[in-house]
Enzyme design. Structure first.
Site, PDB file in Angstrom:
ATOM      1  N   SER A   1       0.796  -1.229   0.000  1.00  0.00           N
ATOM      2  CA  SER A   1       0.000   0.000   0.000  1.00  0.00           C
ATOM      3  C   SER A   1       0.827   1.276   0.000  1.00  0.00           C
ATOM      4  O   SER A   1       0.356   2.317  -0.475  1.00  0.00           O
ATOM      5  CB  SER A   1      -0.939   0.009   1.215  1.00  0.00           C
ATOM      6  OG  SER A   1      -0.203  -0.077   2.423  1.00  0.00           O
TER       7      SER A   1
ATOM      8  N   HIS B   1      -5.492  -4.050  -1.610  1.00  0.00           N
ATOM      9  CA  HIS B   1      -5.290  -2.967  -2.568  1.00  0.00           C
ATOM     10  C   HIS B   1      -5.263  -3.481  -4.001  1.00  0.00           C
ATOM     11  O   HIS B   1      -4.927  -2.733  -4.924  1.00  0.00           O
ATOM     12  CB  HIS B   1      -4.004  -2.215  -2.243  1.00  0.00           C
ATOM     13  CG  HIS B   1      -4.104  -1.394  -0.994  1.00  0.00           C
ATOM     14  ND1 HIS B   1      -4.630  -0.120  -0.975  1.00  0.00           N
ATOM     15  CD2 HIS B   1      -3.778  -1.682   0.291  1.00  0.00           C
ATOM     16  CE1 HIS B   1      -4.602   0.346   0.250  1.00  0.00           C
ATOM     17  NE2 HIS B   1      -4.100  -0.581   1.047  1.00  0.00           N
TER      18      HIS B   1
ATOM     19  N   LYS C   1     -12.641  -1.050   0.354  1.00  0.00           N
ATOM     20  CA  LYS C   1     -11.884  -0.190  -0.561  1.00  0.00           C
ATOM     21  C   LYS C   1     -12.617  -0.137  -1.904  1.00  0.00           C
ATOM     22  O   LYS C   1     -13.582   0.599  -2.059  1.00  0.00           O
ATOM     23  CB  LYS C   1     -10.441  -0.680  -0.679  1.00  0.00           C
ATOM     24  CG  LYS C   1      -9.645  -0.427   0.607  1.00  0.00           C
ATOM     25  CD  LYS C   1      -8.208  -0.872   0.502  1.00  0.00           C
ATOM     26  CE  LYS C   1      -7.397  -0.438   1.714  1.00  0.00           C
ATOM     27  NZ  LYS C   1      -7.871  -0.966   2.996  1.00  0.00           N
TER      28      LYS C   1
END
Length: 263
Positions: free
Chosen positions: A158, A186, A217
């Site tokens: 990240s 991610h 996310k």
């Protein structure tokens, strides 16, 4: 603080007009997408706000089972277990499946949740330099007497966006009879031809034993996490993973929104 919904442009307290938002993990713009908001609103009416229970007592609805099935189909894995967050998924994983007779091999730049999860278990710990396959193989050799060797890595790191060399990691795991766990927080939704993640990008789908990721996310940005992978591992987690056993189940509106995101 923001005074508007999470989007590419947001309104900020004390600021006239809107400003560009470059710092959210709202990778697909799903945070305020009408289809997801509508799915959450509908579930609020049909399934309620929350369940006031952990999953295994009376905290499982058809919505939760459907989402787990969707995630398994998306990753082409045997089964999936939901958590309130991926931090919880990482915190619950290692302690549940490893003992003092086992070994964990962890990338030096892994996320804090992986590091904290590793600290909770009694397995021996080997920390290899970031994406250094020679260092990983050296650690695998050093840990050769362990009952189980588990390689743990982020898929996308990240802080700098680097991708784990997952094809090489899988090759080494097979050479040294080790398991592989990857955190795809991610990567889910944005990496790989269809957004499955680094397993798809490196063409190793079906060769990674454990995949942890988030619903917070790209997939709506609310909350929720999961572990997906081999059936025997998920079965153990349902019986032993403490964040699963002792945390309230994910709220129905969030589950419904995540299901719509996968659709």
């Amino acid at each position: 603080c923001s005074t508007s919904a999470q989007e590419a442009r947001v309104r900020v307290e004390g600021q006239e007009g809107s400003v560009l938002n470059f710092c959210a993990n709202n990778y697909l713009g799903f945070c305020n997408r009408p289809e997801l908001v509508g799915a959450a609103a509908a579930a609020l009416q049909t399934h309620g706000l929350g369940l006031a229970s952990v999953r295994f007592i009376c905290g499982t609805q058809s919505l939760h089972k459907r989402l787990e099935e969707q995630i398994s189909a998306f990753h082409r894995t045997d089964d999936t277990i939901l958590y309130p967050s991926c931090f919880d998924a990482n915190a619950g994983l290692f302690e549940a499946i490893l003992s003092k007779d086992d070994a964990i091999l962890s990338d030096s730049l892994n996320h804090a949740s992986i590091i904290d999860g590793v600290r909770l278990c009694k397995a021996r710990r080997f920390r290899y330099e970031h994406n250094d396959m020679a260092a990983l193989e050296s650690a695998l050799v050093e840990a050769r007497d362990a009952r189980v060797r588990l390689i743990a890595t982020d898929g996308v790191f990240s802080m700098d966006g680097a991708l784990a060399r997952l094809d090489e990691i899988v090759r080494l795991a097979r050479k040294h009879d080790a398991l592989v766990m990857v955190d795809e927080c991610h990567a889910t939704g944005v990496v790989g031809e269809t957004g499955v993640g680094t397993t798809e990008h490196f063409d190793v789908m079906g060769k990674v034993d454990i995949i942890n990721s988030t619903l917070g996310k790209a997939l709506g940005g609310a909350s929720g996490g999961f572990t997906t992978g081999r059936q025997e591992i998920v079965d153990v987690l349902r019986q032993k993973a403490r964040p699963y056993l002792f945390s309230n189940t994910i709220a129905p509106p969030l589950v419904a929104a995540a299901s719509r995101a996968f659709e």
